[in-house]
Design an enzyme around this catalytic site. Structure first.
Site, mmCIF file in Angstrom:
data_model
loop_
_atom_site.group_PDB
_atom_site.id
_atom_site.type_symbol
_atom_site.label_atom_id
_atom_site.label_comp_id
_atom_site.label_asym_id
_atom_site.label_seq_id
_atom_site.Cartn_x
_atom_site.Cartn_y
_atom_site.Cartn_z
ATOM 1 N N THR A 1 0.833 -1.205 0.000
ATOM 2 C CA THR A 1 0.000 0.000 0.000
ATOM 3 C C THR A 1 0.867 1.255 0.000
ATOM 4 O O THR A 1 2.038 1.204 0.363
ATOM 5 C CB THR A 1 -0.882 0.029 1.278
ATOM 6 O OG1 THR A 1 -1.522 -1.229 1.449
ATOM 7 C CG2 THR A 1 -1.930 1.107 1.231
ATOM 8 N N VAL A 2 0.280 2.408 -0.375
ATOM 9 C CA VAL A 2 0.873 3.711 -0.049
ATOM 10 C C VAL A 2 -0.165 4.539 0.700
ATOM 11 O O VAL A 2 -1.361 4.421 0.469
ATOM 12 C CB VAL A 2 1.360 4.498 -1.286
ATOM 13 C CG1 VAL A 2 2.411 3.710 -2.052
ATOM 14 C CG2 VAL A 2 0.217 4.912 -2.187
#
Length: 528
Positions: free
Chosen positions: A350-351
């Protein structure tokens, strides 16, 4: 206060606006938007679009996003669910008849309709000042002119080399010279740049209809997918209200299901029954209680939470603090609860981006293509790396999270927003697949129970009790590891650290912003 004799990061302070992301170039691009008069949402979308180019292992336009937004950090909080759905003709029987008892993670069947682009346009229309034409400029430039690969990105690229070698079009797009990119390499993706230009000019319709959508459908159907042009054209973003609970004197907010933020809230409800301050932040007792709370909350989630458009999810019942009382009363400090082993279908990457602008609009924003490099499927001509978020479904008739046509999978993305007396005090998030709810609890209790600043709270060593094993970072003291083993935990030391995180604390008394960003990633907090 930070000990300046030791390695570490200072908190970042500013008066006007602040952003924190997992990559310095994305933080810089967002800060430029803020200085031009853009809103927190404008800055978040600009950063996210750029991260989709320069952190291709974690996010991209072939993925999903969620956001929590509180205008001027007061009053109503808006929750945006930008997650995609399974093809309309998908159903469990189809997969079972073909011997598939789980969704293969590098197959076309793992690709749900990407939701990010529609969500960007929806959120910017409601809360932004700029259009996608301006906000996608940094991403277009990086794709067309090239970007320099950062160290953590290179680390992930190397670890996923075998996956990329076997992917669809990944050798052409993501293995320059047949090898994984290394730190310092310059990568260009002109096909992706052209796609971004089309979206900048024509908005979401350029992505979900026409040549770009046709290319994605052709790519997926060519390797056995069930996707149609209608699946793309009819995709929509859901705008809802957040769900929340109280902890100490604060309110903690998450997006509702099919997001899994309710897992974090249940963990807080459990831990609120214990006085964590009796134990040290790096103690056997603290790590044990966190693990037990996680095990209870994950069990609840796997049994109850799915897409509420398809199954009933009784959020109110789950969030009543008495919900887990039977388990709370049985938690022991010298042993583990006898619980079924919750084994979620996926543990993706994820970011996360947090932004507060000069008007104190607060934005908590998270985006992902699920596992690192998603499905390892890149569209034939348009250069879009597609997520494998549908791998989060069960192929188990009768299970709430069983795959079905037009259904959204139980997600992992959870942006968080903390308020006090109705005002935002901290938009924050901790990325890292199934670690996200645990990481958010870990950071928040570091702040509220142990008095850490936002950077110290993010830096603190971490652990994740997952599939029956306590996965511990190398920073967890050896004495704590041994103590956890003595009371029955199976432990392993991790090669890769757990997730990453960003946070901005709003100091209402001083009128300043305080930011932190995770050293487990390449990024930083920036303000002006």
């Amino acid at each position: 206060m930070r000990n300046f004799h030791l390695a570490g990061r200072s908190t970042v302070h500013s008066r006007n606006a602040m952003v924190a992301t997992s990559h310095p170039q994305a933080a810089f691009a967002a800060l430029e938007v803020l200085k031009e008069g853009g809103t927190a949402v404008d800055a978040a979308v600009a950063a996210c679009a750029l991260l989709g180019v320069i952190e291709p292992q974690a996010t991209g336009i072939g993925g999903d996003c969620f956001a929590l937004i509180q205008p001027r950090s007061e009053g109503k909080i808006f929750a945006y669910n930008g997650s995609g759905r399974a093809p309309k003709v998908a159903n469990a029987d189809w997969y079972l008849e073909r011997g598939m008892h789980a969704v293969p993670l590098t197959s076309a069947h793992a690709v749900s309709i990407p939701g990010a682009i529609d969500a960007w346009e929806t959120i910017v229309r409601a809360h932004g000042r700029f259009g996608l034409d301006r906000l996608l400029e940094p991403a277009i430039k990086a794709a067309e002119e090239g970007y320099v690969v950062a160290p953590r990105v290179a680390f992930d690229w190397k670890n996923q080399f075998e996956k990329l070698k076997k992917g669809t079009n990944t050798g052409r797009y993501l293995l320059p010279n047949g090898n994984p990119a290394v730190a310092g390499d310059v990568i260009r993706q002109p096909e992706l740049g052209k796609t971004l230009r089309a979206i900048a000019a024509k908005g979401r319709d350029a992505f979900y209809t026409g040549e770009i959508a046709a290319d994605m459908v052709e790519t997926l159907r060519g390797i056995g997918g069930l996707h149609t042009l209608e699946d793309f054209a009819t995709h929509t973003t859901e705008v809802t209200s957040p769900i929340g609970t109280g902890y100490k004197d604060f309110d903690v907010w998450q997006c509702p299901p099919n997001g899994p933020g309710i897992t974090m809230l249940v963990m807080l409800n459990i831990l609120s029954r214990f006085d964590l301050m009796r134990y040290g932040p790096l103690s056997v007792e603290r790590f044990h209680l966190e693990a037990e709370a996680a095990r209870i909350a994950f069990m609840m989630r796997e049994e109850n939470v799915a897409d509420p458009a398809h199954v009933k999810v009784d959020v109110a019942r789950i969030l009543v603090k008495e919900f887990a009382e039977d388990y709370i009363s049985k938690i022991r400090m010298d042993g583990l609860l006898d619980l079924p082993n919750a084994a979620p279908p996926m543990n993706p990457s994820t970011v996360y981006i947090t932004v507060v602008d000069r008007d104190l609009n607060a934005c908590s924003f998270i985006s992902s293509i699920a596992h690192q490099f998603g499905s390892a499927i890149v569209s034939n001509r348009t250069g879009i790396l597609l997520q494998n978020r549908a791998g989060g479904f069960r192929v188990q008739p009768g299970h709430p999270n069983c795959i079905a046509g037009g259904k959204r999978p139980l997600h992992t993305l959870i942006p968080c927003l903390v308020t006090k007396n109705g005002r935002a005090v901290m938009p924050y998030g901790v990325m890292g697949g199934q670690y996200q709810p645990v990481g958010q609890v870990h950071v928040l209790t570091n702040l509220l129970d142990y008095g850490c600043d936002v950077q110290e709270a993010i830096d603190m060593p971490r652990g994740l009790h997952y599939e029956g094993v306590y996965q511990l970072e190398q920073g967890v003291p050896a004495a704590v590891v041994e103590g956890l083993k003595k009371i029955g935990h199976k432990t392993i030391n991790l090669l890769s650290p757990l997730g990453g995180g960003q946070a901005i604390w709003i100091d209402w008394d001083k009128g300043t912003l305080i930011g932190g960003s995770d050293p487990r990633k390449d990024g930083c907090a920036l303000g002006y």
